[in-house]
Design a protein around this motif. Sequence first.
Motif, PDB file in Angstrom:
ATOM      1  N   VAL A  37      -6.622  -3.914 -14.156  1.00 24.55           N
ATOM      2  CA  VAL A  37      -5.434  -4.395 -13.434  1.00 24.55           C
ATOM      3  C   VAL A  37      -5.883  -4.865 -12.060  1.00 24.55           C
ATOM      4  CG1 VAL A  37      -3.173  -3.803 -12.487  1.00 24.55           C
ATOM      5  CG2 VAL A  37      -3.886  -2.839 -14.688  1.00 24.55           C
ATOM      6  N   GLU A  38      -5.521  -6.092 -11.730  1.00 27.63           N
ATOM      7  CA  GLU A  38      -5.999  -6.708 -10.484  1.00 27.63           C
ATOM      8  C   GLU A  38      -4.829  -7.284  -9.696  1.00 27.63           C
ATOM      9  OE1 GLU A  38      -8.474 -10.587 -10.367  1.00 27.63           O
ATOM     10  OE2 GLU A  38      -9.943  -8.974 -10.585  1.00 27.63           O
ATOM     11  N   TYR A  39      -4.848  -7.055  -8.393  1.00 28.56           N
ATOM     12  CA  TYR A  39      -3.825  -7.632  -7.513  1.00 28.56           C
ATOM     13  C   TYR A  39      -4.318  -8.954  -6.930  1.00 28.56           C
ATOM     14  CZ  TYR A  39      -1.154  -3.222  -7.151  1.00 28.56           C
ATOM     15  OH  TYR A  39      -0.390  -2.106  -7.410  1.00 28.56           O
ATOM     16  N   LYS A  40      -3.411  -9.912  -6.801  1.00 38.37           N
ATOM     17  CA  LYS A  40      -3.695 -11.148  -6.080  1.00 38.37           C
ATOM     18  C   LYS A  40      -2.478 -11.490  -5.227  1.00 38.37           C
ATOM     19  CE  LYS A  40      -7.780 -12.223  -7.797  1.00 38.37           C
ATOM     20  NZ  LYS A  40      -8.978 -12.231  -6.934  1.00 38.37           N
ATOM     21  N   VAL A  41      -2.733 -11.907  -3.978  1.00 44.12           N
ATOM     22  CA  VAL A  41      -1.611 -12.275  -3.115  1.00 44.12           C
ATOM     23  C   VAL A  41      -1.208 -13.724  -3.366  1.00 44.12           C
ATOM     24  CG1 VAL A  41      -2.098 -10.580  -1.315  1.00 44.12           C
ATOM     25  CG2 VAL A  41      -3.182 -12.837  -1.197  1.00 44.12           C
ATOM     26  N   GLY A  42       0.091 -13.965  -3.243  1.00 42.29           N
ATOM     27  CA  GLY A  42       0.601 -15.304  -3.510  1.00 42.29           C
ATOM     28  C   GLY A  42       0.893 -16.114  -2.265  1.00 42.29           C
ATOM     29  N   TYR A  90       1.654 -14.641   5.655  1.00 48.01           N
ATOM     30  CA  TYR A  90       0.198 -14.692   5.529  1.00 48.01           C
ATOM     31  C   TYR A  90      -0.495 -13.537   6.255  1.00 48.01           C
ATOM     32  CZ  TYR A  90       0.069 -19.378   3.331  1.00 48.01           C
ATOM     33  OH  TYR A  90       0.205 -20.440   2.480  1.00 48.01           O
ATOM     34  N   PRO A  91      -0.007 -13.099   7.438  1.00 48.05           N
ATOM     35  CA  PRO A  91      -0.658 -11.951   8.078  1.00 48.05           C
ATOM     36  C   PRO A  91      -0.666 -10.713   7.177  1.00 48.05           C
ATOM     37  CG  PRO A  91       0.736 -13.085   9.658  1.00 48.05           C
ATOM     38  CD  PRO A  91       1.032 -13.690   8.319  1.00 48.05           C
ATOM     39  N   ALA A  92       0.450 -10.432   6.512  1.00 48.08           N
ATOM     40  CA  ALA A  92       0.524  -9.280   5.607  1.00 48.08           C
ATOM     41  C   ALA A  92      -0.429  -9.453   4.429  1.00 48.08           C
ATOM     42  CB  ALA A  92       1.955  -9.082   5.118  1.00 48.08           C
ATOM     43  N   CYS A  93      -0.567 -10.687   3.962  1.00 47.63           N
ATOM     44  CA  CYS A  93      -1.505 -10.963   2.868  1.00 47.63           C
ATOM     45  C   CYS A  93      -2.941 -10.702   3.310  1.00 47.63           C
ATOM     46  CB  CYS A  93      -1.363 -12.413   2.392  1.00 47.63           C
ATOM     47  SG  CYS A  93       0.189 -12.777   1.547  1.00 47.63           S
ATOM     48  N   ARG A  94      -3.275 -11.121   4.531  1.00 48.81           N
ATOM     49  CA  ARG A  94      -4.631 -10.867   5.043  1.00 48.81           C
ATOM     50  C   ARG A  94      -4.895  -9.370   5.159  1.00 48.81           C
ATOM     51  NH1 ARG A  94      -3.951 -15.865   7.882  1.00 48.81           N
ATOM     52  NH2 ARG A  94      -2.799 -14.873   9.581  1.00 48.81           N
ATOM     53  N   ALA A  95      -3.884  -8.631   5.600  1.00 50.38           N
ATOM     54  CA  ALA A  95      -4.025  -7.170   5.710  1.00 50.38           C
ATOM     55  C   ALA A  95      -4.337  -6.559   4.348  1.00 50.38           C
ATOM     56  CB  ALA A  95      -2.751  -6.569   6.290  1.00 50.38           C
ATOM     57  N   ALA A  96      -3.674  -7.057   3.300  1.00 50.63           N
ATOM     58  CA  ALA A  96      -3.921  -6.559   1.939  1.00 50.63           C
ATOM     59  C   ALA A  96      -5.348  -6.859   1.497  1.00 50.63           C
ATOM     60  CB  ALA A  96      -2.913  -7.166   0.967  1.00 50.63           C
ATOM     61  N   LEU A  97      -5.858  -8.036   1.835  1.00 56.61           N
ATOM     62  CA  LEU A  97      -7.226  -8.409   1.446  1.00 56.61           C
ATOM     63  C   LEU A  97      -8.261  -7.516   2.131  1.00 56.61           C
ATOM     64  CD1 LEU A  97      -7.293 -12.334   1.397  1.00 56.61           C
ATOM     65  CD2 LEU A  97      -6.741 -10.743  -0.434  1.00 56.61           C
ATOM     66  N   ILE A  98      -8.035  -7.217   3.398  1.00 56.74           N
ATOM     67  CA  ILE A  98      -8.969  -6.341   4.125  1.00 56.74           C
ATOM     68  C   ILE A  98      -8.947  -4.939   3.514  1.00 56.74           C
ATOM     69  CG2 ILE A  98      -9.490  -5.272   6.354  1.00 56.74           C
ATOM     70  CD1 ILE A  98      -8.118  -7.794   7.626  1.00 56.74           C
ATOM     71  N   ALA A  99      -7.757  -4.436   3.221  1.00 52.79           N
ATOM     72  CA  ALA A  99      -7.627  -3.098   2.632  1.00 52.79           C
ATOM     73  C   ALA A  99      -8.274  -3.036   1.248  1.00 52.79           C
ATOM     74  CB  ALA A  99      -6.156  -2.705   2.552  1.00 52.79           C
ATOM     75  N   LYS A 102     -11.737  -1.851   1.073  1.00 53.11           N
ATOM     76  CA  LYS A 102     -11.900  -0.417   1.321  1.00 53.11           C
ATOM     77  C   LYS A 102     -11.206   0.415   0.233  1.00 53.11           C
ATOM     78  CE  LYS A 102     -13.847  -1.102   5.405  1.00 53.11           C
ATOM     79  NZ  LYS A 102     -15.258  -0.750   5.685  1.00 53.11           N
ATOM     80  N   ASN A 103     -10.846  -0.237  -0.879  1.00 57.67           N
ATOM     81  CA  ASN A 103     -10.146   0.428  -1.981  1.00 57.67           C
ATOM     82  C   ASN A 103      -8.823   1.058  -1.533  1.00 57.67           C
ATOM     83  OD1 ASN A 103     -12.143  -0.124  -3.996  1.00 57.67           O
ATOM     84  ND2 ASN A 103     -13.401   1.475  -3.084  1.00 57.67           N
ATOM     85  N   LYS A 104      -8.146   0.384  -0.602  1.00 54.75           N
ATOM     86  CA  LYS A 104      -6.864   0.878  -0.103  1.00 54.75           C
ATOM     87  C   LYS A 104      -5.778  -0.202  -0.194  1.00 54.75           C
ATOM     88  CE  LYS A 104      -8.424   4.510   3.075  1.00 54.75           C
ATOM     89  NZ  LYS A 104      -7.477   5.581   2.718  1.00 54.75           N
ATOM     90  N   GLU A 105      -5.966  -1.146  -1.105  1.00 53.15           N
ATOM     91  CA  GLU A 105      -5.016  -2.254  -1.211  1.00 53.15           C
ATOM     92  C   GLU A 105      -3.610  -1.768  -1.553  1.00 53.15           C
ATOM     93  OE1 GLU A 105      -4.795  -6.711  -3.191  1.00 53.15           O
ATOM     94  OE2 GLU A 105      -6.060  -5.203  -4.143  1.00 53.15           O
ATOM     95  N   SER A 106      -3.504  -0.911  -2.560  1.00 56.80           N
ATOM     96  CA  SER A 106      -2.180  -0.409  -2.956  1.00 56.80           C
ATOM     97  C   SER A 106      -1.520   0.354  -1.812  1.00 56.80           C
ATOM     98  CB  SER A 106      -2.288   0.501  -4.186  1.00 56.80           C
ATOM     99  OG  SER A 106      -2.745  -0.229  -5.296  1.00 56.80           O
TER     100      SER A 106
END
Length: 204
Positions: A37-42, A90-99, A102-106
């Motif tokens: 299962v993989e997350y991708k930001v839209g 987009y800022p929130a999306c970038r935050a998700a990519l950084i997390a 570190k295995n903290k995306e969710s």
Amino acid sequence: MNQCKLIYIHDPMCSWCWGYTPTWLKLKAELENKLTVEYKVGGLAPDSQTAMTQNMKERLESTWHKIESELGTQFNFEFWQKNQPRRSTYPACRAALIARKKNKESEMIEAIQHAYYLNAQNPSDDSVLICLAEQIGLNKNEFTVAFLSDEVNNELKAELQYTRSLPIHGFPSLVFLREDKLYSIEINYKDWRHTYNQIIKLLD
């Protein structure tokens, strides 16, 4: 089996994604031992410092009421009085990519959603996202440097280009990948089993 993947396409500030979260988490839990299962930001809305128009504010607030009515999702409507909203996710999306690195995306997605929808904070603001990163255990300085970097911005651009190539019609969306074939999966916002059954058939 290892060649199969389920891609969840979302935006951390997408209100329908927030509405889908309880069902999505049940579905994800049932599938995690069966496939990747993989997350991708839209990327709903690009960077902007422009205040949201009154018309847009009313439209989004109306959407929150609709989701609350249809799905029973909780929203804190004080957000619209306490903040000067901007159409900028987009800022929130970038935050998700950084997390993610570190295995903290969710955890980051959950923190953003709770800040936005329950605590009336504005995740379009860099300061809010930096604070949330620290709350989930990321190094504040490292996160800030990455958050403002061209590298992460370029990673976001590449991810958006990829997600826009997928067979989706908005957020949230689910796409099943088997070898080189992509299958659009119908989302049922209330019943995870409906979506689960579609995916299991594709796994056979």
